[in-house]
Scaffold this active site. Sequence first.
Site: not given
Lengths: 341, 293, 494
Positions: A173, A241, A277
């Site tokens: 991430d 995300k 996400k």
Amino acid sequence: MDITAASGTAIAPAARAVEVIGTDLTERSLRRYLEGIAGVDAVGLEARAAGLGTRSIKKESKAWALDKVISLIDLTTLEGADTPGKVRSLAAKAKVPDANDLSTPQVAAVCVYGDMVPYAVTALGAAHAGARSDGGGVNVAAVATAFPSGRASRSVKLADTVDAVAAGADEIDMVIDRGAFLSGRYGQVFDEIVAVKEACKRVDGSYAHLKVILETGELSTYDNVRRASWLAILAGGDFIKTSTGKVSPAATLPVTLSMLEVVRDWHRLTGEQVGVKPAGGIRTSKDAIKYLVTVAETVGEEWLQPHLFRFGASSLLNDVLLQRQKLATGHYSGSSYVTID
Amino acid sequence: MSPARLTVPKTYKLYIGGKFPRSESGRVYEVTSRKGTFMANVAKASRKDARDAVLAARAAVSGWSGATGYNRGQVLYRIAELLDGRRAQFSAEIARAEGVSAAAADAQVDEAIDLWVWYAGWADKYVQVAGNANPVSGPFFNLSTPEPTGVVAVVAPQGAGQGSGSLLGFVRAVAPALVSGNTAVVIPNEQAPLSALSLAEVLATSDVPAGVVNILSGSAAEIAPWLAGHADVNAVDLLGAGELEWVDLQIAAAETLKRVSPPESGPDAGAPSVERITFFTETKTVWHTKGLL
Amino acid sequence: MTFLEYAPAPESTAILDLKSEYGLFINGGFQPGNGEAFQTISPATEQQISTVSCADEADVDTAVAAARKAYEKTWSKMSGADRGKYLFRIARLVQERSRELAVAESLDNGKPIKESRDADIPLVAAWFFYYAGWADKLDYAGLGSAPRSLGVAAQVIPWNFPLLMLSWKIAPALAAGNTVVLKPAETTPLTALLFAEILQQAELPDGVVNIITGAGATGSALVNHPDVDKVAFTGSTAVGREIARSTAGTAKKLTLELGGKGANIVFDDAPIDQAIEGIVNGIFFNQGQVCCAGSRLLVQESVHDEVVDRLKQRLSTLRVGDPLDKNTDIGAINSATQLGRMRELSDIGEAEGADKWSADCVLPDEGFWFPPTIFTNVSTSHRIARDEIFGPVLSVLTFRTPDEAIAKANNTPYGLSAGIWTDKGSRILAVADKLRAGVVWANTFNKFDPASPFGGYKESGYGREGGRHGLTAYLAPAKTAATSTRPAVKGSSK
């Protein structure tokens, strides 16, 4: 490599961008492409999200949704105070969310800082996706690239990534450089994502999945969110995300909706599926189900799978477990009946 | 004293689209002074003249309503200026036609001039008085604005020597409709049409665009039904239609849901008011989203 | 079962305590009508809900007399502050009983509960709350000081937003000091009758509001009653035209809110996802049974295919079915008559060569249903581009330039609503200026608010409802007001 905002400066050739924008991939062409994307009317977007939030999910739909939410959670601990013990505890919860009900699905992944990856991998053991060949199991996701601010040199960010992947992270991430984005240096942001993606490459030639955190709370506007979403996808992100969880606002339904719309449009354009996400701020089953509805009605139910949708959350899991117990027993449960991890 | 000079009488014609045509029907009717002496053979409009007038009025709507209020105000004020310059002519014409004293005729012309001035001043203000910012419950900018309704058919006050007079009655009837940007097709005082037709000369030489005011002298009873029933007319002002079969006119106007202002009588008929401006407007409400993000 | 099928989530009807029979609400109480009582049914199931009285001319007479008496004796003498307090009471009672009213509305009308619950009923309360505050502030209505009420208002409302239209009529009428005789639509009398009970709870003086049920003949008798001072009608242009004729020559002040064929204009730079939502909301809200529906989509040629494509995709997610299910997006058509008209015009659309596309949805066997439908390849001359269909049927037309969009948008005898979708602010303002429509929504659609005037140009009617303008529809200037606005000029008095 030092990329400036100078127009015409060549940027890294990412396959997707070349396909969509063309081989003449420059800062200028990237900018023109991103600025050509239709704008977002904030009022309409928020009204649509609110409308989706009024769906009433009951009975068998709710039971399905609760299990689905669990299976989509990136169970997360991202504290300065994290320890191997804390991570082991988290991994245990990921494997067996509710010891009293072994039918409870496992979460999608545990999400930790890079230095905690080895402990997570060890703690998951046979449950670690990387240790299995059946496609099941729990992934280990690591935040990288000088998370959460991203304020470090490119080399540090890449080293951060390489480290985590080497330690067994299945997913990275990363954060984008919001400063560069907000000052219009799209090429710099783009190049960095491309570089991090390269750093996700394992020795066997496979890649760790790359989630690109836009930190939408700092991008401020929906137009920026939409542009950054396109940019992250063009640069090769497997997931986009919303947030680090360290900035408020974190994930919101309208922001997530606007990102889902980009993912939907990318699919229309190329046939490729990119994941989304939302992370941070989703604490209740009720909220999480609104996200499921939004995903299903925007990109399709097919996206409700761990490789296409995740919740970045920590306390959400326990709320879902409480709701699950209520459905199973018919009476309301309490916080003493779920574990604090 | 030398003998009186032989005068050169004027031919009174219709006023349509900025031009002064005779009636396409070729008809005229005799207009006499209050005392019964011949004054003129005035063009007697037909239904086809009414049709042409509506066409001209419709064609003029976009330019006139699209002009700024400031601009329309100046144009209307210009009418007052020119009228003031021809005060003596109008006064003499009125005195003879209506059989009133020179002083009364002067007073009527003066009031008509001042009324143009008064209405001219409203052109860039009525929107502020009749419009509204609306505080709706939501992230919206919401504004209501009055706009001209379009083409207004007007029956000006009728009867010689009655009401407020042939010129003032005409101005009271027409001016308020023009303020907001409507165009008008007007049936002037049937018995005393000369001042209105002379006013057409003022309009033609002022800055009022062609077609903004169209004047159909003739039989009000004959022409009014064609205007009331015309689908391209948006509103009907029956101000001076009290002696006509005005209920039938209103019924005809209902076919296309025209706005209809009822007849008035007496010296106060069509007395100046903001309501006479706003009656011939439509309120448009526009909602805009307000989003910072 | 897939997730998107969503398990049924029906709103309970247990909250409703309906009578098997309702009388006319006259002078504060219910009384039987002289006409033949009729059934009101649920359009979703065709099941009978209740039996409703029918008012004949004598009943209309009684109701108007009750309103007249209440006007003379009570309401016109009451202080504005007290009138306002009654309206505030009503607003609160509506809020308290909102769920019950929402369920009744969806049951009787067929509209989705999410709309009656989240739009109709909250707006009803808001309408009374808004006009309540006006009752003692009439001096600021814009008609000069001490404006007069008109007297007895005859109000006839449609079936598409039954209780909301009632509130649009009654709230300003009472605030301004008038009394009311209202006739709800024949197919949707239920919430008006529940509202009568609310008036009893509010202890509104007898006769101030009278609610008489019946069909067209009752409405006609009401608006043509000689002792009526104000007529307010919402409904079809055909009936509105008839009322304009029949009230010609009378002193009755008239407000007409009639049909429409709203243009929803989508420019190539529109915020596309919101535009799609706006198009959907514009024509499928309340099954398209909305006078201000965006029934003509005018889309810039360069984005036509994309817009239509996205629209179809979006329509596929609409859920048609049980109005009481909280997840229903499209409910039942209000009546067999309306459904017949939709089918007829839809058939004509196909016969004229337009391409029809309907969302693939399973329609219930019982009740009146029409799937969300789009016609493409529509020409301005097609009847589906000109006639009000009043159903979930969208006609898609194209344009190339802003001027063409404006010209096509205005090319209709109607002039109620329009929508503009573009990212360019200056274009919004310029296009809005040129549209001949009473309500223009820029980057939104079908928004309503008690503070916002609503009403049409041309054959969409006249007068405004909502806001300060809506209040003035129930007022006249004080007798002396006309002179007070005259210029001080009186010639150069010689």
